[in-house]
Scaffold this motif. Sequence first.
Motif, short mmCIF file in Angstrom:
data_model
loop_
_atom_site.label_atom_id
_atom_site.label_comp_id
_atom_site.label_asym_id
_atom_site.label_seq_id
_atom_site.Cartn_x
_atom_site.Cartn_y
_atom_site.Cartn_z
N ARG A 28 54.59 -60.81 38.28
CA ARG A 28 54.60 -62.02 37.45
C ARG A 28 55.53 -63.07 38.05
N TRP A 29 55.47 -63.21 39.35
CA TRP A 29 56.32 -64.20 40.02
C TRP A 29 55.71 -65.58 39.83
N ARG A 30 56.47 -66.44 39.18
CA ARG A 30 55.96 -67.77 38.83
C ARG A 30 55.57 -68.59 40.04
N VAL A 88 51.89 -69.04 41.16
CA VAL A 88 50.99 -70.03 40.56
C VAL A 88 50.94 -71.28 41.46
N THR A 89 52.10 -71.72 41.91
CA THR A 89 52.15 -72.85 42.83
C THR A 89 51.46 -72.50 44.14
N ALA A 90 51.70 -71.28 44.63
CA ALA A 90 51.06 -70.85 45.88
C ALA A 90 49.55 -70.91 45.76
N GLY A 91 49.01 -70.44 44.64
CA GLY A 91 47.57 -70.49 44.44
C GLY A 91 47.03 -71.90 44.39
N SER A 92 47.81 -72.83 43.85
CA SER A 92 47.34 -74.22 43.74
C SER A 92 47.27 -74.91 45.10
N LEU A 93 47.97 -74.38 46.10
CA LEU A 93 47.94 -74.98 47.44
C LEU A 93 46.71 -74.56 48.24
N THR A 94 46.07 -73.49 47.80
CA THR A 94 45.03 -72.86 48.62
C THR A 94 43.88 -73.80 48.95
N LEU A 102 46.80 -63.21 36.14
CA LEU A 102 46.70 -62.39 37.35
C LEU A 102 47.39 -63.12 38.51
N TYR A 103 48.71 -63.03 38.53
CA TYR A 103 49.48 -63.71 39.57
C TYR A 103 49.11 -63.19 40.96
N ALA A 104 48.76 -61.90 41.05
CA ALA A 104 48.41 -61.33 42.35
C ALA A 104 47.23 -62.04 42.99
N VAL A 105 46.28 -62.48 42.17
CA VAL A 105 45.11 -63.18 42.71
C VAL A 105 45.53 -64.49 43.35
N ASP A 106 46.49 -65.20 42.73
CA ASP A 106 47.00 -66.43 43.34
C ASP A 106 47.59 -66.16 44.72
#
Length: 380
Positions: free
Chosen positions: A302-304, A307-313, A34-38
């Motif tokens: 499905r923009w990869r 995933v990085t954006a979510g990890s910064l949160t 679920l890329y949108a959630v990230d």
Amino acid sequence: MTGLALTRGAQPLPPLAVLPPTGAPRVRERRPRLYAVDGIRLLAALMVALHHYAGTYRVDRPGNPIWGRPVSEIMPTVFHVASYGWIGVEIFFVISGFVICMSCWGRTPRQFFVSRVIRLYPAYWFAVLFTTGVLAAVPGVWERLRARDVLLNLTMLQSGSGVRNVDGVYWTLWSELRFYLLFLVVVATGLTYRKVVLFCCVWGAAAMLAPVSGLPLLVLLANPEGAWYFIAGLALYLMHRFGQDLLLWGILGTAWLMGQRELGTRVDEVEHVSSWRGAVLIFTLFLLLMVAVALGRTDRIRWRWLVTAGSLTYPLYLMHYAAGTALISRLHDELDARLLVAALIAGFLLLSWAVHRWVERPLAGAVKRGLEGAFARMRG
């Protein structure tokens, strides 16, 4: 689509013994990440950061202790938008309910415990030390804690001991920890649709009764201020996994009704810069977006890079507030206000990436190995 009941291609049907009983919720086929959630998580963190930098003021002091005068005079347009950024916290709680339920499905209590420790603590330890260092170097806005209180903050249990947080944003972690403690009971029994629905109903009833019960322990456990946001996330995940039904819509609708009441209370008591109508509108739009996620309407995203954006949160949320506002107090006469806010957010995003890359990932692996070894010895 029955998910577990059928297989693809010419493969045979599974034995009848594994088919769900009549009327039971049907599990959907496995969906992509679920890329949108990230992306939503990062958006929520940016909302909170913008609010703290440009959308609030302290009503118990003249002007603004960070900027020297009201932000509404310095950058009125930015202030009007940023004044609603605090709703990012409620968004975090909903996403937490969704993601925790998703990540814990099929896991044991030990796996649940290990996953929460390695997710929460490495970045948090760094943030406590980082913020303490910045506040020592840039005094004047926030009162420094005694060394003993800073050390206690490293446990993340300071709120239960009546000790102040190193950074004010840590109050949300206390809500998260209480949610994990309650949900661990369900995880220990094995997650099913029925058990999670029952948990939502029981927790919701406790949260409703706690404020009038006169029982401090019930208030502490039920967490009436945050419970309904987590419950909304749990209901949304059940929609995602099993499909929508009237019961789940009822739980989500009740969570919205209770949530809008809590938003109004927060506007009245804390966030005086915004309005109830605007807060409810933003929260409602977010819930509709999460419904779209739950029902698979965003699966094509499905923009990869998300995933990085979510990890910064998480690192961004932990580090931005006290340190960032202390820096604003020193630099607001040196730079244009909008440029200063943009530079701070960009700088903390870069620092968050570094923390994720060189602190979270290495420490998470080491802590996981250590905990799994300790649990293995306990089985001996």
